[in-house]
Design a protein around this motif. Sequence first.
Motif, mmCIF file in Angstrom:
data_model
loop_
_atom_site.group_PDB
_atom_site.id
_atom_site.type_symbol
_atom_site.label_atom_id
_atom_site.label_comp_id
_atom_site.label_asym_id
_atom_site.label_seq_id
_atom_site.Cartn_x
_atom_site.Cartn_y
_atom_site.Cartn_z
ATOM 1 N N LYS A 116 26.415 -6.595 31.492
ATOM 2 C CA LYS A 116 27.209 -5.461 31.018
ATOM 3 C C LYS A 116 26.276 -4.402 30.470
ATOM 4 C CE LYS A 116 27.954 -7.175 26.301
ATOM 5 N NZ LYS A 116 28.975 -7.486 25.255
ATOM 6 N N THR A 117 26.809 -3.188 30.314
ATOM 7 C CA THR A 117 26.023 -2.085 29.769
ATOM 8 C C THR A 117 25.917 -2.226 28.256
ATOM 9 O OG1 THR A 117 26.782 -0.625 31.535
ATOM 10 C CG2 THR A 117 25.850 0.420 29.586
ATOM 11 N N ILE A 118 24.754 -1.997 27.732
ATOM 12 C CA ILE A 118 24.544 -2.111 26.291
ATOM 13 C C ILE A 118 25.331 -1.025 25.565
ATOM 14 C CG2 ILE A 118 22.466 -0.672 26.331
ATOM 15 C CD1 ILE A 118 21.306 -2.510 24.151
ATOM 16 N N SER A 119 25.932 -1.370 24.443
ATOM 17 C CA SER A 119 26.685 -0.395 23.655
ATOM 18 C C SER A 119 25.734 0.501 22.877
ATOM 19 C CB SER A 119 27.630 -1.112 22.687
ATOM 20 O OG SER A 119 26.883 -1.818 21.703
ATOM 21 N N THR A 120 26.245 1.638 22.432
ATOM 22 C CA THR A 120 25.408 2.569 21.670
ATOM 23 C C THR A 120 24.952 1.948 20.358
ATOM 24 O OG1 THR A 120 26.593 4.442 22.647
ATOM 25 C CG2 THR A 120 25.325 4.872 20.656
ATOM 26 N N GLU A 121 25.831 1.182 19.691
ATOM 27 C CA GLU A 121 25.449 0.537 18.438
ATOM 28 C C GLU A 121 24.319 -0.471 18.659
ATOM 29 O OE1 GLU A 121 30.006 1.099 18.079
ATOM 30 O OE2 GLU A 121 28.499 0.842 19.637
ATOM 31 N N SER A 122 24.429 -1.272 19.725
ATOM 32 C CA SER A 122 23.382 -2.253 20.020
ATOM 33 C C SER A 122 22.083 -1.566 20.424
ATOM 34 C CB SER A 122 23.845 -3.192 21.142
ATOM 35 O OG SER A 122 24.989 -3.917 20.762
ATOM 36 N N LEU A 123 22.205 -0.462 21.157
ATOM 37 C CA LEU A 123 21.018 0.293 21.559
ATOM 38 C C LEU A 123 20.308 0.876 20.344
ATOM 39 C CD1 LEU A 123 19.273 1.365 23.833
ATOM 40 C CD2 LEU A 123 20.866 3.285 24.073
ATOM 41 N N ALA A 124 21.079 1.338 19.372
ATOM 42 C CA ALA A 124 20.485 1.878 18.145
ATOM 43 C C ALA A 124 19.678 0.801 17.420
ATOM 44 C CB ALA A 124 21.580 2.430 17.231
ATOM 45 N N HIS A 125 20.228 -0.405 17.365
ATOM 46 C CA HIS A 125 19.509 -1.507 16.711
ATOM 47 C C HIS A 125 18.292 -1.930 17.517
ATOM 48 C CE1 HIS A 125 19.018 -4.748 13.889
ATOM 49 N NE2 HIS A 125 19.039 -5.646 14.859
ATOM 50 N N LEU A 126 18.393 -1.892 18.833
ATOM 51 C CA LEU A 126 17.266 -2.245 19.689
ATOM 52 C C LEU A 126 16.087 -1.295 19.469
ATOM 53 C CD1 LEU A 126 15.989 -3.838 22.019
ATOM 54 C CD2 LEU A 126 17.203 -2.327 23.608
ATOM 55 N N ILE A 127 16.369 0.003 19.401
ATOM 56 C CA ILE A 127 15.304 0.973 19.148
ATOM 57 C C ILE A 127 14.639 0.706 17.802
ATOM 58 C CG2 ILE A 127 14.799 3.421 18.770
ATOM 59 C CD1 ILE A 127 17.042 4.088 20.712
ATOM 60 N N SER A 128 15.438 0.376 16.805
ATOM 61 C CA SER A 128 14.901 0.076 15.483
ATOM 62 C C SER A 128 13.933 -1.105 15.534
ATOM 63 C CB SER A 128 16.041 -0.218 14.507
ATOM 64 O OG SER A 128 15.542 -0.625 13.249
ATOM 65 N N MET A 129 14.325 -2.163 16.238
ATOM 66 C CA MET A 129 13.456 -3.336 16.331
ATOM 67 C C MET A 129 12.167 -3.016 17.084
ATOM 68 S SD MET A 129 15.981 -6.596 16.904
ATOM 69 C CE MET A 129 16.550 -6.018 18.510
ATOM 70 N N MET A 130 12.280 -2.227 18.155
ATOM 71 C CA MET A 130 11.090 -1.867 18.932
ATOM 72 C C MET A 130 10.112 -1.052 18.100
ATOM 73 S SD MET A 130 12.865 -0.898 22.572
ATOM 74 C CE MET A 130 11.348 -0.171 23.175
ATOM 75 N N MET A 131 10.604 -0.121 17.312
ATOM 76 C CA MET A 131 9.729 0.702 16.489
ATOM 77 C C MET A 131 9.134 -0.113 15.338
ATOM 78 S SD MET A 131 11.861 4.309 16.428
ATOM 79 C CE MET A 131 10.474 5.306 15.888
ATOM 80 N N TYR A 132 9.918 -1.041 14.797
ATOM 81 C CA TYR A 132 9.393 -1.880 13.708
ATOM 82 C C TYR A 132 8.314 -2.820 14.219
ATOM 83 C CZ TYR A 132 9.287 -4.841 9.580
ATOM 84 O OH TYR A 132 8.873 -5.526 8.467
ATOM 85 N N ASP A 133 8.426 -3.273 15.461
ATOM 86 C CA ASP A 133 7.387 -4.120 16.043
ATOM 87 C C ASP A 133 6.043 -3.394 16.099
ATOM 88 O OD1 ASP A 133 9.075 -6.240 16.381
ATOM 89 O OD2 ASP A 133 9.525 -5.824 18.482
#
Length: 251
Positions: A116-133
């Motif tokens: 399924k397509t990722i939701s905007t809320e999940s995408l926002a959290h994904l970006i946060s995790m990528m930047m924190y890494d």
Amino acid sequence: MDDFYKSFNRSVFGDIDCDSPDKHKPADLVLGSSDNDSNYEMNGGTVMALAGGDFVLLAGDTRLSSDNYILSREQTKLFKMTPTAVFASSGAWCDVIALKGQLEMRIQLYELEHKKTISTESLAHLISMMMYDHRFSPYYTCTILAGLDSKGKGAVYYYDPIGSYERVRYRVVGTSYALLLPCLDVFYGWENNRLTPPLKDEDLTMTMAVRMARKCLYIASDRDIYSGDMGELLSVTSEGMKSSTIKLRAD
């Protein structure tokens, strides 16, 4: 550029004395010296987003520069990630491209795994995790994610360099943020002004949002040498995405 470097220092390392000439700047550990041997370069530009009741509008200029040299006059800073979400960023262009590429790969992996397509809320959290890494070698970017949430309402997410984020009604990032954020405070926000109540999300129409965005881009191109050439406006609604351009100062 020095002001942007100092704000980047503080956003990553907190309230340390980064301005004293007698002390070594803490961000030199990841950015190098602030003189001439830094691996990072601020390539300028401005992006912004406004959230309405059932839509979101993004805007940005197309100028890419290096100090006093213009590298490109046609470089978009708005990237479509999903049918309902757009990634917008300026800063060190090498980091913008790197973050965008990693994000596209992670979205594809998500869709392959979850079907399924990722939701905007999940995408926002994904970006946060990528930047924190990458917090020990941060992406030198000014980043916004804007789109429609799971309820169909406009959503704007703003990030600091190490991934801390918040959902806001509007945001401007880039070299013109100090000029344009007060403008949007007057046009749309003004949440702490008790004399004039702020405009509610559901009261903001697409026509009003486009008018605000156009005014802000004109202001940026007039007062900021790192923003200009063309302005790109991208709207996201339940019916899809629509983009348009306007001419800005090219000198």
